[in-house]
Scaffold this motif. Structure first.
Motif, PDB file in Angstrom:
ATOM      1  N   ALA A  90      26.200 -14.004  12.546  1.00 12.57           N
ATOM      2  CA  ALA A  90      27.104 -13.887  13.393  1.00 12.57           C
ATOM      3  C   ALA A  90      26.068 -14.775  14.498  1.00 12.57           C
ATOM      4  CB  ALA A  90      27.444 -12.688  14.107  1.00 12.57           C
ATOM      5  N   SER A  91      24.852 -14.398  14.457  1.00 13.30           N
ATOM      6  CA  SER A  91      23.883 -15.053  15.519  1.00 13.30           C
ATOM      7  C   SER A  91      23.959 -16.738  15.239  1.00 13.30           C
ATOM      8  CB  SER A  91      22.404 -14.659  15.331  1.00 13.30           C
ATOM      9  OG  SER A  91      22.560 -13.266  15.542  1.00 13.30           O
ATOM     10  N   GLY A  92      23.679 -17.044  14.044  1.00 11.78           N
ATOM     11  CA  GLY A  92      23.730 -18.529  13.792  1.00 11.78           C
ATOM     12  C   GLY A  92      24.979 -19.345  14.227  1.00 11.78           C
ATOM     13  N   LEU A  93      26.176 -18.645  13.787  1.00 10.60           N
ATOM     14  CA  LEU A  93      27.544 -19.418  13.845  1.00 10.60           C
ATOM     15  C   LEU A  93      27.560 -19.241  15.505  1.00 10.60           C
ATOM     16  CD1 LEU A  93      29.339 -17.323  11.171  1.00 10.60           C
ATOM     17  CD2 LEU A  93      28.983 -19.922  11.354  1.00 10.60           C
ATOM     18  N   ILE A  94      27.552 -18.460  16.342  1.00 16.81           N
ATOM     19  CA  ILE A  94      28.102 -18.428  17.604  1.00 16.81           C
ATOM     20  C   ILE A  94      27.167 -19.125  18.502  1.00 16.81           C
ATOM     21  CG2 ILE A  94      29.342 -16.136  17.349  1.00 16.81           C
ATOM     22  CD1 ILE A  94      26.257 -16.284  19.438  1.00 16.81           C
ATOM     23  N   PHE A  95      25.843 -19.550  18.050  1.00 15.46           N
ATOM     24  CA  PHE A  95      24.815 -20.220  18.650  1.00 15.46           C
ATOM     25  C   PHE A  95      25.361 -21.797  18.553  1.00 15.46           C
ATOM     26  CE2 PHE A  95      21.225 -16.888  18.684  1.00 15.46           C
ATOM     27  CZ  PHE A  95      22.076 -16.020  19.935  1.00 15.46           C
ATOM     28  N   THR A  96      26.185 -22.064  17.698  1.00 20.64           N
ATOM     29  CA  THR A  96      26.442 -23.522  17.522  1.00 20.64           C
ATOM     30  C   THR A  96      27.735 -23.717  17.353  1.00 20.64           C
ATOM     31  OG1 THR A  96      25.900 -23.030  15.107  1.00 20.64           O
ATOM     32  CG2 THR A  96      24.185 -23.703  16.327  1.00 20.64           C
ATOM     33  N   LEU A 102      34.111 -27.518  21.695  1.00 21.59           N
ATOM     34  CA  LEU A 102      34.138 -28.453  22.968  1.00 21.59           C
ATOM     35  C   LEU A 102      34.277 -29.727  22.729  1.00 21.59           C
ATOM     36  CD1 LEU A 102      31.132 -25.766  24.142  1.00 21.59           C
ATOM     37  CD2 LEU A 102      33.804 -25.648  24.892  1.00 21.59           C
ATOM     38  N   TRP A 103      33.920 -30.303  21.928  1.00 17.49           N
ATOM     39  CA  TRP A 103      34.060 -31.742  21.495  1.00 17.49           C
ATOM     40  C   TRP A 103      35.578 -32.035  20.942  1.00 17.49           C
ATOM     41  CZ3 TRP A 103      28.692 -31.531  18.689  1.00 17.49           C
ATOM     42  CH2 TRP A 103      27.974 -31.908  19.744  1.00 17.49           C
ATOM     43  N   ASN A 104      36.361 -31.158  21.158  1.00 21.59           N
ATOM     44  CA  ASN A 104      37.742 -31.282  20.397  1.00 21.59           C
ATOM     45  C   ASN A 104      37.930 -31.368  19.067  1.00 21.59           C
ATOM     46  OD1 ASN A 104      38.882 -30.666  23.407  1.00 21.59           O
ATOM     47  ND2 ASN A 104      38.298 -32.852  23.513  1.00 21.59           N
ATOM     48  N   LYS A 505      25.482 -28.016  22.720  1.00 18.62           N
ATOM     49  CA  LYS A 505      26.340 -29.540  23.017  1.00 18.62           C
ATOM     50  C   LYS A 505      25.451 -30.332  24.212  1.00 18.62           C
ATOM     51  CE  LYS A 505      30.698 -30.921  24.826  1.00 18.62           C
ATOM     52  NZ  LYS A 505      30.195 -31.458  26.102  1.00 18.62           N
ATOM     53  N   THR A 506      25.029 -29.529  25.348  1.00 16.51           N
ATOM     54  CA  THR A 506      24.285 -30.482  26.093  1.00 16.51           C
ATOM     55  C   THR A 506      23.012 -30.978  25.764  1.00 16.51           C
ATOM     56  OG1 THR A 506      25.151 -28.660  28.041  1.00 16.51           O
ATOM     57  CG2 THR A 506      23.239 -30.146  28.682  1.00 16.51           C
ATOM     58  N   VAL A 507      22.275 -30.354  24.994  1.00 21.20           N
ATOM     59  CA  VAL A 507      21.157 -30.945  24.306  1.00 21.20           C
ATOM     60  C   VAL A 507      21.489 -32.069  23.494  1.00 21.20           C
ATOM     61  CG1 VAL A 507      19.232 -30.525  22.774  1.00 21.20           C
ATOM     62  CG2 VAL A 507      19.729 -28.946  24.609  1.00 21.20           C
ATOM     63  N   LEU A 508      22.445 -32.018  22.625  1.00 24.14           N
ATOM     64  CA  LEU A 508      22.784 -33.014  21.616  1.00 24.14           C
ATOM     65  C   LEU A 508      23.227 -34.272  22.177  1.00 24.14           C
ATOM     66  CD1 LEU A 508      22.475 -33.566  18.548  1.00 24.14           C
ATOM     67  CD2 LEU A 508      24.560 -32.416  18.129  1.00 24.14           C
ATOM     68  N   ASP A 509      24.435 -33.830  23.194  1.00 26.85           N
ATOM     69  CA  ASP A 509      24.787 -34.986  24.171  1.00 26.85           C
ATOM     70  C   ASP A 509      23.463 -35.845  24.635  1.00 26.85           C
ATOM     71  OD1 ASP A 509      27.380 -34.762  23.576  1.00 26.85           O
ATOM     72  OD2 ASP A 509      27.989 -33.639  25.027  1.00 26.85           O
ATOM     73  N   GLY A 510      22.621 -35.000  25.287  1.00 25.01           N
ATOM     74  CA  GLY A 510      21.641 -35.674  25.830  1.00 25.01           C
ATOM     75  C   GLY A 510      20.815 -36.497  25.025  1.00 25.01           C
TER      76      GLY A 510
END
Length: 651
Positions: A90-96, A102-104, A505-510
């Protein structure tokens, strides 16, 4: 140090691994893991369920005594080991995973489930060759607090050994009552926080909850002091400096989008208008991620001898049959063969490479091959880091989201060099981070379970098989809960904010869009390198920078109570560990009590499919409420001290 003697001797044969214990573990894992997934999506954190599962497993197997006979402690241990894997999933999944939506990108349930299974399998397999070095050889230096607590709970609950079971169950009752009064009746706030005078936006606080106090007592003073030192750097130095130096600057675009997703007033456009918490969310976390990244790399570098030695042993095992290996080992020393480790890792690499759709649509074979290699490398490194760090600070403080950020930074840079910066590249990079994050999380969990098994006298091989079954068996149900919660409420909404995934998402977009503030990452890395030069372990310090200060301070307080008990007892280290047993048992009970109530809250949240009212604190934490909270927390600390001292004086 004396040689460890397990509770169940190595030459004793008791019932352990059987369909009853494994099926019960999978069922409990599905329930606890699904509940934990909702809790993480709602409030951005998950809880370790190892201790609650130990208690519940003993209770259910005892109830089933007329049908199956009286359960052994090893059966309860197998059930707990099987079930605890789900919360790490659950931890690994909900963090990513929510970042995909969010990217649709509408990730299918099958894809999420396969990602979970791949990550779970890698986490268990990579930990197997490390067990002898981290669990056995460093038994006296890595306490593994939840693992130790689970062992004490199992020993006490099954009617055995050494220390009085009363301390465990007294602590369990106090922890559960304390948590229920905070979460259900709002008698007092769960956090005390004050602003420091003369220092702009400097805030210090204490999470006045019993579990972290118990974790601190088990860990001791040194690690707690290092962690709280990192937290003070963030909240007393960095946040005020950013507010003072850059207060008139506009909030960076990516940071503004992220903070607005967490409820930032649209009228606030400058850094000076942000609260200390918002500066921490938008800026300090990136610095903390850089610190965790550098500390992780340092830990990996220092762990190279361990990795090399484990690989050497593995090569020797490849030349021997399982029967010949077992012939020279005690029951409590038998791991799964390295052959299965290599076979399992190769299977994951092949599956990711040749089955389209697991790490994203529209990917070609070369991209999938590069992704599979990146998964294997990052997972191996962070399994080592995770397994060691949970030994020092526990599963609840394991910065798996930080490790996922490091993976995204590394993968994102490679993808940018290769020109894979479109949505397909982002989705692929994030799914790589998902598998690595799950691997690191599972590794932390099985490390605690193997510590429990080492103390009670379990067979490691059977625990490792149980963990694999638990990870695979509960993966579908945990993914199902996440999938339908997302369908019902949407990720990034008020009902399911999914804060960690929004940060990913913010980090990867950056990284892929070329606007990540690498200067902040570099500042964090510089802190880890600097602290290492003073011969201070960089990883717990980096975790202190990365996590909220109020979660570090109770760990430090618990460690100081342990230090005071040890100092007044005037014992050497070996005697102190024995004499402090009642304090450790009470601390274990406090962890278990809060953990049980946390799972109950999460289960109710899943059942009603909305935010429970008791997660929305109706009071404003006024000075009166904070004083009440502080006084009661001090009383709890005093009680822990008195129980520990009383047991020492009797020695």
């Amino acid at each position: 140090m004396k040689e460890h003697t397990p509770y169940v001797p190595a030459d004793s044969i008791l019932k352990d691994f059987n369909p009853k214990t494994v099926i019960l573990g999978v069922i409990l894992g599905a329930i606890f893991g699904s509940a934990n997934a909702y809790l993480g999506l709602r409030v951005g954190l998950t809880i370790s369920t190892a201790i609650p599962l130990a208690v519940v497993s003993v209770a259910i197997l005892t109830i089933l005594t007329p049908i199956f006979g009286k359960p052994s402690i090893l059966e309860c241990n197998i059930s707990q080991t099987t079930g605890s894997a789900s919360s790490s999933l659950a931890s690994g999944l909900i963090f990513t995973i929510p970042a995909l939506y969010l990217w649709n990108y509408d990730a299918p349930l099958l894809q999420i489930t396969l990602l979970a299974m791949c990550g779970g399998l890698l986490g268990v397999l990579f930990m197997i060759p490390l067990r002898n070095f981290l669990i056995v050889k460093e038994h006296h230096t890595l306490p593994y607090p939840e693992g130790t607590a689970s062992a004490e709970v199992l020993i006490a609950a099954t009617g055995g050994g050494g220390a009085s079971a009363k301390s465990v169950f007294r602590g369990l009752g106090i922890g559960a009552l304390y948590t229920s009064l905070i979460s259900f009746l709002y008698i007092w706030p769960s956090k005390v926080q004050i602003r420091l005078p003369l220092i702009k936006k400097a805030v210090v606080g204490v999470s006045t909850t019993p579990a972290l106090l118990g974790v601190g007592y088990i860990l001791g003073r040194r690690i707690g002091a290092i962690m709280v030192g990192g937290g003070l750097i963030s909240w007393v130095l960095l946040i005020p400096f950013i507010a003072w130096k850059f207060g008139d600057m506009e909030i960076w675009p990516n940071t503004l989008i992220y903070l607005q997703s967490k409820g930032l007033d649209p009228s606030i456009t400058t850094i000076g208008g942000l609260s200390a918490q918002q500066i921490w969310d938008g800026y300090i976390r990136i610095i903390g991620a850089g610190a965790v990244a550098a500390a992780g790399l340092i830990t990996v570098a220092k762990s190279i001898p361990t990795m090399v030695n484990s690989l050497k042993i593995g090569v020797k095992e490849l030349r021997s049959s399982a029967a010949s290996l077992d012939a020279g080992r005690l029951r409590t020393e038998r791991d799964l063969s390295i052959k299965y480790v290599i076979l399992g890792v190769a299977l994951v690499v092949l599956v990711v490479t040749f089955i389209p759709g697991i790490i994203g649509n529209d990917t070609h074979v070369f991209m999938r091959l590069c992704s599979a290699i990146a998964i294997a490398i990052f997972a191996f490194c962070f399994v080592t880091v995770s397994s060691r760090i949970v030994g020092m600070i526990g599963v609840s403080s394991n910065p798996t989201s930080g490790m996922a950020i490091v993976t995204l930074l590394g993968t994102g840079l490679i993808f940018k060099l290769l020109g894979w910066t479109d949505l397909t590249g982002k989705i692929t990079a994030l799914t790589i981070g998902t598998i690595v994050c799950i691997s690191a999380s599972i590794a932390g969990d099985i490390s605690q379970d193997l510590k429990t098994g080492f103390i009670v006298g379990a067979t490691p091989r059977k625990q490792q098989i149980s963990e694999i079954i638990g990870a695979r068996g509960s993966a579908f149900f945990v993914c199902l809960a996440i999938f339908y919660l997302g369908k019902a409420y949407g990720f990034g909404t008020e009902q399911l904010p999914a804060p960690q995934a929004t940060l990913m998402k913010t980090v990867l977009d950056g990284v892929l869009d070329g606007n990540l503030r690498w200067d902040l990452v570099g500042i964090g890395a510089a802190f880890s390198v600097l602290i290492m030069l003073f011969k201070i372990p960089p990883l717990p310090f980096a975790v202190g920078i990365y996590l909220p200060l109020h979660t570090m301070t109770p760990v430090f307080i618990g460690g100081m109570i342990r230090h005071m008990v040890d100092a007044r007892s005037k014992r050497d280290d070996e005697d102190v560990n024995l004499a402090s047993n009642n304090g450790i048992l009470l601390g274990s009970g406090l962890i278990a009590g809060e953990g049980l109530l946390g799972v109950v809250i999460a289960i109710i949240a899943v059942i009603i499919s909305r935010t429970p009212k008791f997660l929305v604190v109706p009071y404003s934490p006024s000075w009166v409420g904070q004083i009440v909270s502080a006084v009661i927390f001090c009383g709890l600390g005093w009680y822990l001290y008195k129980v520990a001292m009383r047991s020492n004086l009797k020695e």
